[in-house]
Design an enzyme around this catalytic site. Sequence first.
Site, mmCIF file in Angstrom:
data_model
loop_
_atom_site.group_PDB
_atom_site.id
_atom_site.type_symbol
_atom_site.label_atom_id
_atom_site.label_comp_id
_atom_site.label_asym_id
_atom_site.label_seq_id
_atom_site.Cartn_x
_atom_site.Cartn_y
_atom_site.Cartn_z
ATOM 1 N N ASP A 83 2.531 4.958 5.227
ATOM 2 C CA ASP A 83 3.970 4.094 5.082
ATOM 3 C C ASP A 83 4.259 4.530 3.935
ATOM 4 O OD1 ASP A 83 5.064 1.473 4.727
ATOM 5 O OD2 ASP A 83 3.588 1.124 2.814
ATOM 6 N N ASP B 80 6.994 3.207 0.606
ATOM 7 C CA ASP B 80 7.130 2.812 0.151
ATOM 8 C C ASP B 80 5.462 2.385 -0.995
ATOM 9 O OD1 ASP B 80 9.442 2.564 -2.578
ATOM 10 O OD2 ASP B 80 8.779 1.256 -2.739
ATOM 11 N N ASN C 257 9.265 0.601 6.786
ATOM 12 C CA ASN C 257 10.850 -0.225 7.316
ATOM 13 C C ASN C 257 11.769 0.337 6.239
ATOM 14 O OD1 ASN C 257 8.980 -1.388 8.908
ATOM 15 N ND2 ASN C 257 9.075 -3.476 7.523
HETATM 16 N N1 PLP Z 1 13.437 -1.617 3.222
HETATM 17 C C1 PLP Z 1 13.715 -1.222 1.737
HETATM 18 C C2 PLP Z 1 15.718 -1.421 2.032
HETATM 19 C C3 PLP Z 1 13.497 -0.605 0.928
HETATM 20 O O1 PLP Z 1 14.177 -0.812 -0.463
HETATM 21 C C4 PLP Z 1 12.592 -0.494 1.192
HETATM 22 C C5 PLP Z 1 10.677 -0.100 -0.048
HETATM 23 O O2 PLP Z 1 11.184 0.792 -1.408
HETATM 24 C C6 PLP Z 1 11.567 -1.174 2.083
HETATM 25 C C7 PLP Z 1 12.470 -1.670 3.234
HETATM 26 C C8 PLP Z 1 9.903 -0.482 2.219
HETATM 27 O O3 PLP Z 1 9.854 0.538 2.111
HETATM 28 P P1 PLP Z 1 7.931 1.589 2.899
HETATM 29 O O4 PLP Z 1 8.078 0.241 4.513
HETATM 30 O O5 PLP Z 1 8.020 2.817 3.379
HETATM 31 O O6 PLP Z 1 7.249 0.612 2.138
HETATM 32 CA CA CA Z 2 4.820 -0.266 1.647
#
Ligand code: PLP
Ligand code: CA
Length: 305
Positions: free
Chosen positions: A27, A29, A61
Amino acid sequence: GGGRGCVALRGAQIRDLLDAKHNVLFDCDGVIWNGETAVAGAPEVVSLLKQRGKRVFFVTNNCTRPRENYVQKFSRLGFADVAEEEIFSSAYCSAAYLRDVARLQGKVYAIGGGGVLKELRDAGVPVVEEPAEQEEGTSIYNCPLDPDVRAVLVGYDESFTFMKLAKACCYLRDAECLFLATDPDPWHPLRGGRITPGSGSLTAALETASSRKATVIGKPSRFMFDCISSQFDLDPSRSLMIGDRLETDILFGSNCGLSTVLTLTGVSTLDEAQRYRDSQSPEQKDCAPDFVVESVADFLQVLEE
Ligand code: PLP
Ligand code: CA
């Protein structure tokens, strides 16, 4: 897997786990970066895994950027050798779904930002053009509706409006019109302790307005894994998912038959993981990880040997 037991991983176990796996799915973030800051040690971990012959994939995501834009972000944050082909975002996978699985005949009405629109266009999926500014005098009574729309896609959209919601629920009156969501995320952390509502909150509004349920493309849905598998032929039993959110990343791993690792540099806590582990409900148990680490940097020692 390790049995969804939230086992704290230490040196020798990390070595055994990595020896058993060929593919590592990260993943983004909360795992390899937080916003615009790389998690300490993460760029080195990614490079060393590749040097050890592992295949590495990024499964996010976050639908706000097109793939090419992620490549720039990886390089800006010190990840030296990440290729576009290794990056699977909910926007990219939503476009792939509409083109390859739904084989959409007609247009998509997209609620979302530039990332969603760019991926749809790159995939050759026709999109309804929204006027940048609403024309004077248009309202929910007279705003134009495109008769060729056969799908509605909802993702994170900082320009979400009542008018977009109204149009989308008109399109969804047609039972043949597909209803897709990039991801179900409820909210995301921002800097300074603030949060922003996620795609899931916008999808919930449209689900209520339309009395329908969206098909989710992003984690925890299997589709993102199928999308990677269709290109790289992954064996689930030789794949590891590392994430920070139990209800999306870890459930995704469980749904796809992957071993799962929760890292504590993001949203979910060890406490929450243990509560899922100890729950009586099988669905809740699927949100418990096999393993837990403080940070992906915990993999460094083993990789540097
Ligand atoms: N969607 C948005 C708009 C976000 O800002 C974030 C995280 O910053 C995510 C989804 C989640 O991303 P990830 O699946 O990489 O944690
Ligand atoms: Ca995440």
